[in-house]
Structure formats: C-alpha cells, structure tokens
Design an enzyme around this catalytic site. Structure first.
Site, PDB file in Angstrom:
ATOM      1  N   CYS A 150      47.975  84.375  13.564  1.00  0.00           N
ATOM      2  CA  CYS A 150      48.210  84.407  12.111  1.00  0.00           C
ATOM      3  C   CYS A 150      47.072  83.780  11.311  1.00  0.00           C
ATOM      4  O   CYS A 150      47.076  83.835  10.088  1.00  0.00           O
ATOM      5  CB  CYS A 150      49.536  83.722  11.761  1.00  0.00           C
ATOM      6  SG  CYS A 150      49.476  81.924  11.842  1.00  0.00           S
TER       7      CYS A 150
ATOM      8  N   HIS B 105      27.672  76.257  17.399  1.00  0.00           N
ATOM      9  CA  HIS B 105      28.774  76.566  18.313  1.00  0.00           C
ATOM     10  C   HIS B 105      30.124  76.158  17.740  1.00  0.00           C
ATOM     11  O   HIS B 105      31.079  75.936  18.471  1.00  0.00           O
ATOM     12  CB  HIS B 105      28.533  75.892  19.669  1.00  0.00           C
ATOM     13  CG  HIS B 105      27.364  76.474  20.422  1.00  0.00           C
ATOM     14  ND1 HIS B 105      26.726  75.832  21.444  1.00  0.00           N
ATOM     15  CD2 HIS B 105      26.717  77.654  20.274  1.00  0.00           C
ATOM     16  CE1 HIS B 105      25.732  76.583  21.897  1.00  0.00           C
ATOM     17  NE2 HIS B 105      25.703  77.690  21.198  1.00  0.00           N
TER      18      HIS B 105
ATOM     19  N   ASN C  90      26.291  70.989  19.341  1.00  0.00           N
ATOM     20  CA  ASN C  90      27.471  70.156  19.553  1.00  0.00           C
ATOM     21  C   ASN C  90      28.586  70.557  18.602  1.00  0.00           C
ATOM     22  O   ASN C  90      28.338  71.060  17.508  1.00  0.00           O
ATOM     23  CB  ASN C  90      27.131  68.676  19.357  1.00  0.00           C
ATOM     24  CG  ASN C  90      26.135  68.188  20.379  1.00  0.00           C
ATOM     25  OD1 ASN C  90      25.948  68.828  21.404  1.00  0.00           O
ATOM     26  ND2 ASN C  90      25.489  67.081  20.106  1.00  0.00           N
TER      27      ASN C  90
HETATM   28  P1  NAD Z   1      23.533  70.321  28.226  1.00  0.00           P
HETATM   29  O1  NAD Z   1      24.719  69.575  28.680  1.00  0.00           O
HETATM   30  O2  NAD Z   1      23.196  71.593  28.852  1.00  0.00           O
HETATM   31  O3  NAD Z   1      22.238  69.393  28.350  1.00  0.00           O
HETATM   32  C1  NAD Z   1      22.224  68.113  27.896  1.00  0.00           C
HETATM   33  C2  NAD Z   1      20.831  67.528  28.069  1.00  0.00           C
HETATM   34  O4  NAD Z   1      20.845  66.244  27.494  1.00  0.00           O
HETATM   35  C3  NAD Z   1      20.390  67.388  29.535  1.00  0.00           C
HETATM   36  O5  NAD Z   1      19.119  68.003  29.691  1.00  0.00           O
HETATM   37  C4  NAD Z   1      20.294  65.872  29.726  1.00  0.00           C
HETATM   38  O6  NAD Z   1      19.172  65.507  30.500  1.00  0.00           O
HETATM   39  C5  NAD Z   1      20.119  65.368  28.323  1.00  0.00           C
HETATM   40  N1  NAD Z   1      20.625  64.021  28.074  1.00  0.00           N
HETATM   41  C6  NAD Z   1      21.691  63.396  28.648  1.00  0.00           C
HETATM   42  N2  NAD Z   1      21.855  62.184  28.116  1.00  0.00           N
HETATM   43  C7  NAD Z   1      20.897  62.020  27.195  1.00  0.00           C
HETATM   44  C8  NAD Z   1      20.549  60.961  26.291  1.00  0.00           C
HETATM   45  N3  NAD Z   1      21.249  59.819  26.250  1.00  0.00           N
HETATM   46  N4  NAD Z   1      19.475  61.141  25.479  1.00  0.00           N
HETATM   47  C9  NAD Z   1      18.758  62.292  25.516  1.00  0.00           C
HETATM   48  N5  NAD Z   1      19.031  63.310  26.349  1.00  0.00           N
HETATM   49  C10 NAD Z   1      20.102  63.190  27.163  1.00  0.00           C
HETATM   50  O7  NAD Z   1      23.757  70.445  26.734  1.00  0.00           O
HETATM   51  P2  NAD Z   1      23.410  71.571  25.774  1.00  0.00           P
HETATM   52  O8  NAD Z   1      22.100  72.167  26.142  1.00  0.00           O
HETATM   53  O9  NAD Z   1      23.639  70.976  24.481  1.00  0.00           O
HETATM   54  O10 NAD Z   1      24.433  72.744  25.954  1.00  0.00           O
HETATM   55  C11 NAD Z   1      25.546  73.083  26.474  1.00  0.00           C
HETATM   56  C12 NAD Z   1      26.671  73.511  25.540  1.00  0.00           C
HETATM   57  O11 NAD Z   1      27.671  72.555  25.682  1.00  0.00           O
HETATM   58  C13 NAD Z   1      26.372  73.525  24.094  1.00  0.00           C
HETATM   59  O12 NAD Z   1      26.670  74.791  23.667  1.00  0.00           O
HETATM   60  C14 NAD Z   1      27.368  72.584  23.427  1.00  0.00           C
HETATM   61  O13 NAD Z   1      28.102  73.280  22.453  1.00  0.00           O
HETATM   62  C15 NAD Z   1      28.323  72.205  24.478  1.00  0.00           C
HETATM   63  N6  NAD Z   1      28.658  70.773  24.526  1.00  0.00           N
HETATM   64  C16 NAD Z   1      28.926  70.055  23.385  1.00  0.00           C
HETATM   65  C17 NAD Z   1      29.215  68.695  23.459  1.00  0.00           C
HETATM   66  C18 NAD Z   1      29.488  67.919  22.204  1.00  0.00           C
HETATM   67  O14 NAD Z   1      29.884  68.480  21.199  1.00  0.00           O
HETATM   68  N7  NAD Z   1      29.223  66.607  22.210  1.00  0.00           N
HETATM   69  C19 NAD Z   1      29.259  68.063  24.701  1.00  0.00           C
HETATM   70  C20 NAD Z   1      28.998  68.837  25.848  1.00  0.00           C
HETATM   71  C21 NAD Z   1      28.691  70.187  25.745  1.00  0.00           C
HETATM   72 ZN    ZN Z   2      50.077  81.328  13.973  1.00  0.00          ZN
END
Ligand code: NAD
Ligand code: ZN
Length: 247
Positions: free
Chosen positions: A128, A117, A100
């Site tokens: 810059c 990430h 995240n």
């Molecule tokens: P993903 O979106 O691929 O998967 C999320 C998983 O979380 C799913 O399998 C889903 O079933 C599960 N899920 C949903 N709600 C839940 C809950 N309340 N409790 C437990 N599990 C739950 O996410 P990912 O695998 O982390 O990867 C995708 C990329 O997206 C990552 O690289 C990340 O950087 C980015 N991302 C970041 C954020 C953030 O910073 N909050 C949000 C979305 C995506």
């Molecule tokens: Zn700049």
C-alpha cells in the site's frame, strides 16, 4: 607526508566531493560488509540482502535485519563523520555521496548527503506504500515476525534501502555523477569500491580531472589512480587532515 598533502589538496578545493562506504561507520560500531569482521563472512548476501529473497521469505530477511537494525539505530557519528561535516561547512566539499544507509552523515551535521543506497531509517509497505519509522518497526520485531503493515496488514514491509537486484535511485545517482564530473577534488573514504555503479562515481571524477584522495583501512583497486592514499581508520585520519587545513 600524505596527511599534509591531503589537507593541501582539500584546502584549495572549490567543488570537492566525498564518497563514503561502510568503513566510515565502522568506528561507530556498525560492521562493514566486506573486510575483517565483515558480515559477508557470516552470511551470503544474495540470500539475505536480495529483493528476491525478501519477497520469498520476509521473515528470514527480518531475522537477519533485526540484529543489524538494532546496532544501526543505536549508533552515533564518530570523529570521521564530524570531520566530513566540517569540510562541508568550510565549503571544501559540496556534498557527501554515501553508500551507507545509516543516516550518520546527517546526524553529524552534513547538509548535502546523497544516499545512493537509500536509508534504513524508514520502512515502506510494498502493498500500500505506507511508510513507518524503522525504530517503530524494530520495536515490533520481538513480537511479530515478519512485521505487518499497520495500514493494510501486508507482510511486505521493506526498509527503504537498495537490495541486490533493485535499481539505485536515479536522481541520487545522476546528482552524484554530475558533481563528480564537476569536482576538482574527490575524497573516497571507507569503501572497497567493488559495488557498481557506485564505484564508477570516483572514476568519473578522475576522468574529468579531479585529484583523488583515498582513505581506507585496506588497499583498494583505486589506489593506483589516487594522488594521495592513506591506509588507516577514517575516524583518526580525517580529523588529522582537518586539523592541518590552511586557515
Ligand atoms: P564494504 O563493506 O565493501 O567495504 C568497507 C571498506 O571499509 C573495506 O575496504 C575496509 O577495509 C574499510 N574499513 C573498515 N574499517 C574502516 C575504518 N575504520 N576506516 C576506514 N576504512 C575502513 O563497504 P562498501 O564498499 O561501502 O559497500 C558495501 C555495501 O554495503 C554498500 O552498498 C552499503 O550500502 C552497505 N553497507 C552499509 C552500511 C552502513 O550503512 N553503515 C554498513 C555495511 C554495509
Ligand atoms: Zn500496507
């Protein structure tokens, strides 16, 4: 019962490592990418979240990013984040490696957060190198699209996140793999484990002998490797685990 077994494993951990994904922040109101309601059901990731797409049309990137950025900036940690912080404070986790970019683990009081990430809280000018808080850029998006660098006027202001086509930050990746290989318990929360090489981190832990606990809303490809699998919401399951730790 699985929650009790997870608490038992964690209570005995000396070098526990957690790895989290978008699911852990879902209950804070930040949509996940995959899964029900995920944003990739609405957008093509390569079109909106790749470095090539950003360089070609930063305004198009920012139009999508504006909505997500507003949600992420307003979000607060949920009970799942606080439960992980308390596991760290109790010495049962040495670090939280996260995919995240929202900064909510830090807000919940975690000290050792490894951002695989990057962070969406900072924006950097590719021309810059000047940095600005995302919240300042976010405020300008209403009147300026794409936002311009305050220092040089350039249009390539990019959040310090890893986009598709960009490498992951090497020091973070190396630290996460080293901690995974040394881990006795690996706790994976809220990630579908389909993004590599992040998904290889729990694999490295298991291969080095760690016991694996998976907490996720849906089944993951790692469930068969885990000693404990709990399908549920992290904001409910993790506090339950914490409440059952050995005193
Ligand atoms: P993903 O979106 O691929 O998967 C999320 C998983 O979380 C799913 O399998 C889903 O079933 C599960 N899920 C949903 N709600 C839940 C809950 N309340 N409790 C437990 N599990 C739950 O996410 P990912 O695998 O982390 O990867 C995708 C990329 O997206 C990552 O690289 C990340 O950087 C980015 N991302 C970041 C954020 C953030 O910073 N909050 C949000 C979305 C995506
Ligand atoms: Zn700049």
């Amino acid at each position: 019962m699985t929650v009790e077994r997870a608490a038992e494993l964690l209570s005995a951990a000396h070098s526990g490592l957690a790895m989290t994904g978008a699911g852990v922040s879902a209950e804070s109101g930040i949509p996940t990418f995959r899964g029900e309601g995920g944003i990739w059901t609405r957008y093509d990731p390569v079109k909106v979240a790749s470095i090539d797409a950003f360089l070609e049309d930063p305004a198009a990137y920012w139009r999508v990013s504006r909505e997500r950025g507003g949600i992420a900036l307003a979000a607060r940690p949920n009970p799942g984040h606080y439960a992980l912080a308390s596991l760290e404070a109790a010495g049962l986790l040495v670090a939280i490696a996260t995919q995240n970019t929202d900064g909510l683990h830090q807000d919940s009081g975690c000290r050792n957060v490894i951002e695989l990430h990057g962070s969406s809280r900072t924006v950097r000018c590719l021309d810059c190198g000047a940095r600005e808080a995302r919240s300042d850029v976010q405020a300008r998006l209403e009147v300026e699209m794409p936002p311009r660098c305050k220092a040089c006027g350039g249009i390539f202001l990019k959040p310090t996140v890893v986009l598709f086509g960009e490498p992951m930050p090497l020091p973070a990746v190396q630290e996460a793999f080293a901690l995974a290989r040394a881990a006795d318990v690996m706790l994976v929360v809220g990630t579908s484990l389909v993004v590599h090489p992040a998904a290889d981190i729990p694999l490295a832990a298991v291969r080095s002998g760690a016991r694996l606990i998976v907490v996720n809303a849906e089944p993951t490809s790692f469930d068969s490797l885990a000693e404990v699998v709990i399908h549920g919401r992290s904001g409910e399951v993790l506090p339950e685990i914490v409440s059952r730790l050995d005193a």
